[in-house]
Write an enzyme that holds these catalytic residues in place. Structure first.
Site, PDB file in Angstrom:
ATOM      1  N   TYR A  25       0.789  -1.228   0.000  1.00 53.95           N
ATOM      2  CA  TYR A  25       0.000   0.000   0.000  1.00 53.95           C
ATOM      3  C   TYR A  25       0.825   1.284   0.000  1.00 53.95           C
ATOM      4  O   TYR A  25       0.245   2.372  -0.078  1.00 53.95           O
ATOM      5  CB  TYR A  25      -0.958  -0.003   1.201  1.00 53.95           C
ATOM      6  CG  TYR A  25      -1.890  -1.180   1.185  1.00 53.95           C
ATOM      7  CD1 TYR A  25      -2.903  -1.279   0.237  1.00 53.95           C
ATOM      8  CD2 TYR A  25      -1.760  -2.222   2.098  1.00 53.95           C
ATOM      9  CE1 TYR A  25      -3.755  -2.370   0.196  1.00 53.95           C
ATOM     10  CE2 TYR A  25      -2.613  -3.315   2.078  1.00 53.95           C
ATOM     11  CZ  TYR A  25      -3.602  -3.377   1.121  1.00 53.95           C
ATOM     12  OH  TYR A  25      -4.446  -4.459   1.089  1.00 53.95           O
ATOM     13  N   ASP A  90     -26.120  -1.694  -2.319  1.00 58.42           N
ATOM     14  CA  ASP A  90     -27.496  -1.186  -2.294  1.00 58.42           C
ATOM     15  C   ASP A  90     -27.522   0.317  -2.040  1.00 58.42           C
ATOM     16  O   ASP A  90     -28.285   1.053  -2.676  1.00 58.42           O
ATOM     17  CB  ASP A  90     -28.323  -1.909  -1.232  1.00 58.42           C
ATOM     18  CG  ASP A  90     -28.679  -3.334  -1.622  1.00 58.42           C
ATOM     19  OD1 ASP A  90     -28.508  -3.708  -2.807  1.00 58.42           O
ATOM     20  OD2 ASP A  90     -29.126  -4.081  -0.729  1.00 58.42           O
ATOM     21  N   HIS A 103      -8.915   1.128  -5.867  1.00 55.47           N
ATOM     22  CA  HIS A 103      -8.133   0.186  -5.059  1.00 55.47           C
ATOM     23  C   HIS A 103      -6.664   0.532  -5.228  1.00 55.47           C
ATOM     24  O   HIS A 103      -6.195   0.704  -6.354  1.00 55.47           O
ATOM     25  CB  HIS A 103      -8.386  -1.264  -5.475  1.00 55.47           C
ATOM     26  CG  HIS A 103      -9.805  -1.658  -5.280  1.00 55.47           C
ATOM     27  ND1 HIS A 103     -10.323  -1.934  -4.037  1.00 55.47           N
ATOM     28  CD2 HIS A 103     -10.832  -1.756  -6.161  1.00 55.47           C
ATOM     29  CE1 HIS A 103     -11.613  -2.209  -4.168  1.00 55.47           C
ATOM     30  NE2 HIS A 103     -11.941  -2.100  -5.447  1.00 55.47           N
ATOM     31  N   SER A 105      -3.996  -1.332  -4.459  1.00 56.86           N
ATOM     32  CA  SER A 105      -3.268  -2.455  -5.052  1.00 56.86           C
ATOM     33  C   SER A 105      -4.028  -2.982  -6.264  1.00 56.86           C
ATOM     34  O   SER A 105      -5.203  -2.684  -6.461  1.00 56.86           O
ATOM     35  CB  SER A 105      -3.087  -3.580  -4.024  1.00 56.86           C
ATOM     36  OG  SER A 105      -4.339  -4.169  -3.724  1.00 56.86           O
ATOM     37  N   ARG A 114     -10.244 -11.665  -3.717  1.00 57.88           N
ATOM     38  CA  ARG A 114     -10.227 -10.219  -3.964  1.00 57.88           C
ATOM     39  C   ARG A 114     -10.624  -9.871  -5.404  1.00 57.88           C
ATOM     40  O   ARG A 114     -10.753  -8.715  -5.742  1.00 57.88           O
ATOM     41  CB  ARG A 114      -8.840  -9.648  -3.670  1.00 57.88           C
ATOM     42  CG  ARG A 114      -8.439  -9.763  -2.218  1.00 57.88           C
ATOM     43  CD  ARG A 114      -7.121  -9.052  -1.955  1.00 57.88           C
ATOM     44  NE  ARG A 114      -6.572  -9.395  -0.668  1.00 57.88           N
ATOM     45  CZ  ARG A 114      -6.888  -8.793   0.482  1.00 57.88           C
ATOM     46  NH1 ARG A 114      -7.773  -7.814   0.485  1.00 57.88           N
ATOM     47  NH2 ARG A 114      -6.338  -9.168   1.616  1.00 57.88           N
TER      48      ARG A 114
END
Length: 150
Positions: A25, A90, A103, A105, A114
């Site tokens: 990250y 929702d 994201h 990564s 994932r």
């Protein structure tokens, strides 16, 4: 360009950005990311709010509030809720503005669980694997879309 309100949502454990698994990250903190996004939004006169929570319901409440407060775009990194939260999907389905999923990564190079995203079923765009620059790419996409559509 007219006033535009953007909500940036960060999901669980993103409060640890910069210290949690920096090999995946990076070293930039969430405060660094948010500050840079505020600066970029300010350059075009936009209002940008950033919110992080480790709690699914708090993220849903923020999405619900965005339906009523003039928010026209949501940038969301749902983190682990990406793969589990029909409830966030929702809530996003009830939001009429643009949604961009981010994201840090490349989730497709990671564990197979994932690879599925509930949020992607609603997202107008998905950015993965660019590190924290993905947030900037998402904001750039919103800025360009607003420029084109007025």
């Amino acid at each position: 360009m007219s006033q535009f309100r953007v909500l940036v949502l960060h999901g669980p454990s993103l409060n640890l950005l910069g210290t949690r698994q920096p090999e995946i990250y990076g070293h930039e903190t969430l405060d660094d990311v948010n500050h840079a996004l505020h600066e970029k939004a300010g350059l075009v006169g936009w209002d940008l709010e950033c919110f992080q929570s480790n709690h699914e319901g708090a993220l849903i409440d923020a999405i619900h509030a965005a339906r009523l407060d003039g928010t026209r775009g949501i940038i969301i990194n749902p983190a682990a809720f990406t793969h589990t939260s029909v409830a966030i999907l929702d809530a996003l389905n009830a939001f009429e503005g643009t949604v961009i999923e981010v994201h840090i990564s490349n989730v497709h190079k990671r564990e197979s669980f994932r690879h599925h995203s509930y949020v992607s079923l609603r997202a107008d765009g998905v950015i993965a694997g660019l590190g924290t620059q993905g947030y900037h790419a998402a904001l750039d996409a919103l800025i360009e879309a607003a420029r084109v559509t007025g």
